[in-house]
Design a protein around this motif. Sequence first.
Motif, PDB file in Angstrom:
ATOM      1  N   ASN A  13      41.403  53.911  44.878  1.00 21.00           N
ATOM      2  CA  ASN A  13      40.248  54.585  45.474  1.00 21.00           C
ATOM      3  C   ASN A  13      38.913  54.019  45.002  1.00 21.00           C
ATOM      4  OD1 ASN A  13      42.017  56.334  46.804  1.00 21.00           O
ATOM      5  ND2 ASN A  13      42.068  57.760  45.060  1.00 21.00           N
ATOM      6  N   ALA A  14      38.947  53.061  44.102  1.00 24.13           N
ATOM      7  CA  ALA A  14      37.691  52.513  43.590  1.00 24.13           C
ATOM      8  C   ALA A  14      36.976  51.710  44.668  1.00 24.13           C
ATOM      9  CB  ALA A  14      37.973  51.630  42.385  1.00 24.13           C
ATOM     10  N   LYS A  15      35.671  51.644  44.535  1.00 26.36           N
ATOM     11  CA  LYS A  15      34.882  50.881  45.491  1.00 26.36           C
ATOM     12  C   LYS A  15      35.149  49.384  45.331  1.00 26.36           C
ATOM     13  CE  LYS A  15      31.084  54.181  45.934  1.00 26.36           C
ATOM     14  NZ  LYS A  15      29.623  54.370  45.825  1.00 26.36           N
ATOM     15  N   PHE A  16      34.825  48.677  46.399  1.00 27.24           N
ATOM     16  CA  PHE A  16      35.094  47.247  46.413  1.00 27.24           C
ATOM     17  C   PHE A  16      34.330  46.520  45.303  1.00 27.24           C
ATOM     18  CE2 PHE A  16      34.053  42.953  47.882  1.00 27.24           C
ATOM     19  CZ  PHE A  16      35.327  42.450  48.038  1.00 27.24           C
ATOM     20  N   ARG A  17      33.104  46.996  45.048  1.00 29.24           N
ATOM     21  CA  ARG A  17      32.318  46.331  43.995  1.00 29.24           C
ATOM     22  C   ARG A  17      33.006  46.459  42.638  1.00 29.24           C
ATOM     23  NH1 ARG A  17      26.062  48.224  45.322  1.00 29.24           N
ATOM     24  NH2 ARG A  17      25.944  47.325  47.419  1.00 29.24           N
ATOM     25  N   ILE A  18      33.539  47.650  42.371  1.00 25.31           N
ATOM     26  CA  ILE A  18      34.216  47.857  41.093  1.00 25.31           C
ATOM     27  C   ILE A  18      35.464  46.967  41.008  1.00 25.31           C
ATOM     28  CG2 ILE A  18      35.332  49.531  39.595  1.00 25.31           C
ATOM     29  CD1 ILE A  18      32.318  49.907  39.899  1.00 25.31           C
ATOM     30  N   LYS A  19      36.221  46.919  42.122  1.00 18.64           N
ATOM     31  CA  LYS A  19      37.433  46.079  42.135  1.00 18.64           C
ATOM     32  C   LYS A  19      37.090  44.610  41.915  1.00 18.64           C
ATOM     33  CE  LYS A  19      40.098  49.049  45.227  1.00 18.64           C
ATOM     34  NZ  LYS A  19      40.728  49.160  46.571  1.00 18.64           N
ATOM     35  N   LEU A  20      36.002  44.167  42.588  1.00 18.87           N
ATOM     36  CA  LEU A  20      35.608  42.761  42.443  1.00 18.87           C
ATOM     37  C   LEU A  20      35.168  42.458  41.024  1.00 18.87           C
ATOM     38  CD1 LEU A  20      35.213  40.118  43.996  1.00 18.87           C
ATOM     39  CD2 LEU A  20      32.874  40.821  44.470  1.00 18.87           C
ATOM     40  N   LEU A  21      34.415  43.381  40.427  1.00 15.26           N
ATOM     41  CA  LEU A  21      33.948  43.174  39.056  1.00 15.26           C
ATOM     42  C   LEU A  21      35.131  43.092  38.087  1.00 15.26           C
ATOM     43  CD1 LEU A  21      30.871  44.803  37.462  1.00 15.26           C
ATOM     44  CD2 LEU A  21      33.012  44.841  36.205  1.00 15.26           C
ATOM     45  N   VAL A  22      36.069  44.050  38.228  1.00 17.13           N
ATOM     46  CA  VAL A  22      37.229  44.060  37.330  1.00 17.13           C
ATOM     47  C   VAL A  22      38.089  42.821  37.536  1.00 17.13           C
ATOM     48  CG1 VAL A  22      39.355  45.296  36.765  1.00 17.13           C
ATOM     49  CG2 VAL A  22      37.237  46.567  37.165  1.00 17.13           C
ATOM     50  N   SER A  23      38.266  42.425  38.811  1.00 14.23           N
ATOM     51  CA  SER A  23      39.089  41.245  39.079  1.00 14.23           C
ATOM     52  C   SER A  23      38.456  39.987  38.494  1.00 14.23           C
ATOM     53  CB  SER A  23      39.299  41.075  40.585  1.00 14.23           C
ATOM     54  OG  SER A  23      38.061  40.840  41.237  1.00 14.23           O
ATOM     55  N   TYR A  24      37.131  39.864  38.600  1.00 12.12           N
ATOM     56  CA  TYR A  24      36.447  38.729  37.980  1.00 12.12           C
ATOM     57  C   TYR A  24      36.651  38.738  36.471  1.00 12.12           C
ATOM     58  CZ  TYR A  24      33.770  36.215  41.519  1.00 12.12           C
ATOM     59  OH  TYR A  24      33.399  35.388  42.533  1.00 12.12           O
ATOM     60  N   PHE A  25      36.502  39.923  35.899  1.00 15.49           N
ATOM     61  CA  PHE A  25      36.644  40.059  34.443  1.00 15.49           C
ATOM     62  C   PHE A  25      38.043  39.635  33.990  1.00 15.49           C
ATOM     63  CE2 PHE A  25      37.693  42.473  30.657  1.00 15.49           C
ATOM     64  CZ  PHE A  25      36.580  42.278  29.856  1.00 15.49           C
ATOM     65  N   VAL A  26      39.062  40.170  34.666  1.00 12.77           N
ATOM     66  CA  VAL A  26      40.445  39.859  34.290  1.00 12.77           C
ATOM     67  C   VAL A  26      40.752  38.388  34.521  1.00 12.77           C
ATOM     68  CG1 VAL A  26      42.864  40.320  34.824  1.00 12.77           C
ATOM     69  CG2 VAL A  26      41.233  42.213  34.695  1.00 12.77           C
ATOM     70  N   LEU A  27      40.321  37.847  35.682  1.00 11.98           N
ATOM     71  CA  LEU A  27      40.628  36.468  36.022  1.00 11.98           C
ATOM     72  C   LEU A  27      39.995  35.495  35.033  1.00 11.98           C
ATOM     73  CD1 LEU A  27      41.877  34.437  37.992  1.00 11.98           C
ATOM     74  CD2 LEU A  27      39.758  34.540  39.320  1.00 11.98           C
ATOM     75  N   VAL A  28      38.696  35.706  34.759  1.00 12.31           N
ATOM     76  CA  VAL A  28      38.011  34.795  33.842  1.00 12.31           C
ATOM     77  C   VAL A  28      38.607  34.894  32.437  1.00 12.31           C
ATOM     78  CG1 VAL A  28      35.800  34.283  32.745  1.00 12.31           C
ATOM     79  CG2 VAL A  28      35.890  34.787  35.183  1.00 12.31           C
ATOM     80  N   SER A  29      38.894  36.123  32.011  1.00 15.49           N
ATOM     81  CA  SER A  29      39.479  36.296  30.672  1.00 15.49           C
ATOM     82  C   SER A  29      40.838  35.609  30.587  1.00 15.49           C
ATOM     83  CB  SER A  29      39.641  37.782  30.356  1.00 15.49           C
ATOM     84  OG  SER A  29      38.396  38.438  30.421  1.00 15.49           O
ATOM     85  N   PHE A  30      41.652  35.790  31.622  1.00 15.84           N
ATOM     86  CA  PHE A  30      42.981  35.199  31.633  1.00 15.84           C
ATOM     87  C   PHE A  30      42.909  33.675  31.580  1.00 15.84           C
ATOM     88  CE2 PHE A  30      46.622  33.519  34.007  1.00 15.84           C
ATOM     89  CZ  PHE A  30      47.659  34.021  33.232  1.00 15.84           C
ATOM     90  N   ILE A  31      42.039  33.094  32.414  1.00 18.00           N
ATOM     91  CA  ILE A  31      41.935  31.636  32.461  1.00 18.00           C
ATOM     92  C   ILE A  31      41.475  31.084  31.120  1.00 18.00           C
ATOM     93  CG2 ILE A  31      40.650  29.717  33.496  1.00 18.00           C
ATOM     94  CD1 ILE A  31      40.677  31.267  36.113  1.00 18.00           C
TER      95      ILE A  31
END
Length: 618
Positions: A13-31
């Motif tokens: 149910n989270a907004k797209f902005r929140i999802k995009l922010l979290v996905s960027y955070f996880v992706l960059v951290s993982f890489i």
Amino acid sequence: MRILRKMAEMAANAKFRIKLLVSYFVLVSFIILILGFAYYQISSRNMLTNVRESLGNVVINNNQLLDEKLQYIRDKSEMLPIDNELYRVLTEVDASDNESLLKADRRITQILFKYFGGDTDMYASFILTPEYNFGNTARMFVMPQGFFASSLYRQAVAGKGDLVWIPTYRFAETLGEKDMSELTFEFSKLASAVKVLNLTFLDEKGIFHSLPQTMPKPILMVNLTTDYIGKLFADYAQQSEFQHLSYGIVDESGNVVIDSDPERVARLDAPSWLGEAMAKKNGSIQKVINGKRMVISFSRMESTGWISYIEIPVEDALQDLNALRRYSSFFLVVMLLVSIILAYVMSVYITKPISRMKKAMKLMERGNFHIHIPEHGRDEFGHLIRTFNHMNGRIQTLIEENYASRLREKEAELMALNLQLNPHFLYNTLTTLYWIAVENNQQEMSLIIHNLADMLQTSTRNKKETWPLRTDLDWLNKYIYIMSSRFENLFYVEMDVEESLLDMEVPKLFLQPFVENAIIHGLAEKEQGGKIGIKGWSDGDKVQFTVVDNGRGMDKEQIDKIRSGKAASTGMPNVEKRIKLLYGIQYGLDINSSEGNGTTILLRMGKQPGQQDRTEVQ
């Protein structure tokens, strides 16, 4: 489970902005973490390898230098038993006369100096008899009674005339000097080399003499300090950048010859890895010692059989990688901050076009395909909107084309069925012609038609790329019969094929193009006497066939055209390509021909068809 369900519901149910922010955070951290881990592992492996090689080279070089010194002692000790002067001194000395003993001591000291005096690092050397210790006793003195009662004497006797190296031992304890056990003196710990001297003498008449049996054999004793043996390793340890470097030399039994810890010298303190090192002789290993991972480089000395080693903690070897961890952590924080800003900007930029498309899709759900979204920009979203608008204009046409495509598929299936009927129609027609020829008593014509019908039927029924050689030769015989009827008395064919090959799989009609070329081109100018020879035989793991004619032959230019594919004939290149595809690029055909001398075609193929990459063939 409830917590996980709530988290999943919040994420959905989270907004797209929140999802995009979290996905960027996880992706960059993982890489960053994966790249940092991979780089750290590779760097640590390479650094450990370099350290092991470096330490190994140091140990080997130090051993070589030590071996040279110790080999010098061994070489000199081999000369003593045949020294005539030493023989005379020891046989002429009067053990009961002190003056005689002193004179002999001076002369033997000079002899020892001649052999061992050039090495300033050597501590002391003696020749001992039960009555006296001959040699320079200025630095140390060894009592004969203590020596001949010690393990040093027993090991010398066990050596049977060879030089025996004795690991570091405590002087007072080994030689029975109990009064000196509590004292501290320069040579308290020594390493020695002992040897029984089987003295011989060659007089002026060439007569060979040895020591009288009643006379005890003297013992050579060469003494070395731990500094003499371990100086090279100590110097390297002082200059090394590793803080916790340790080194040592141990013998086969685990006796410590030298050690960076002086308290361990002259003890039986075998390392846990000694057995493995003795088996390998040279190399590096990693072991956990006292809870720490250690890198151990070792090498066995040729002169003594002792193992020299240098060991350092793995942490010391990887100390330069600590900076990498700090840089990775700092880079992670910076990238996370940048990702948050970019995620916010991109979310604002992306959500507007998505909202417009969302409204348009709701209208499409109601069946309204005439929607038009305003087009702005040339980026991906602009292209997506233009594509969406174009989709609405084309959707009805696509539905119509879908129906038309299905109709065409049905027509294609019907056409394929009709094409399948054609060979059967042709075969039935030839069969009808055959019976007409039989009824009209045209035997030659009926046989030709019958052979042609069989050839057609055999070809159409077999859809595979290969068939048995027996089938191929049967088909070829029918073809030869038809051609011999056409060219009456022009040629005859001799066929010699090993019977064991008749059931092997071969490319369909692989011999026919060569027989046809021999008839049409090779024998065309002959009126009679043409000969075609077909031969097949097994040759190890391959099979070979030849087609030989006595026709007009070909010159080199014609052969080159056939090989390059520039000639009008397509049959020969086709057969060669099929052979390479089925059996491999190492197989194929060779052409041997010259003008006026006929042509020989040699075909080489494997016994079993196999798969072959097209890239290799081309």
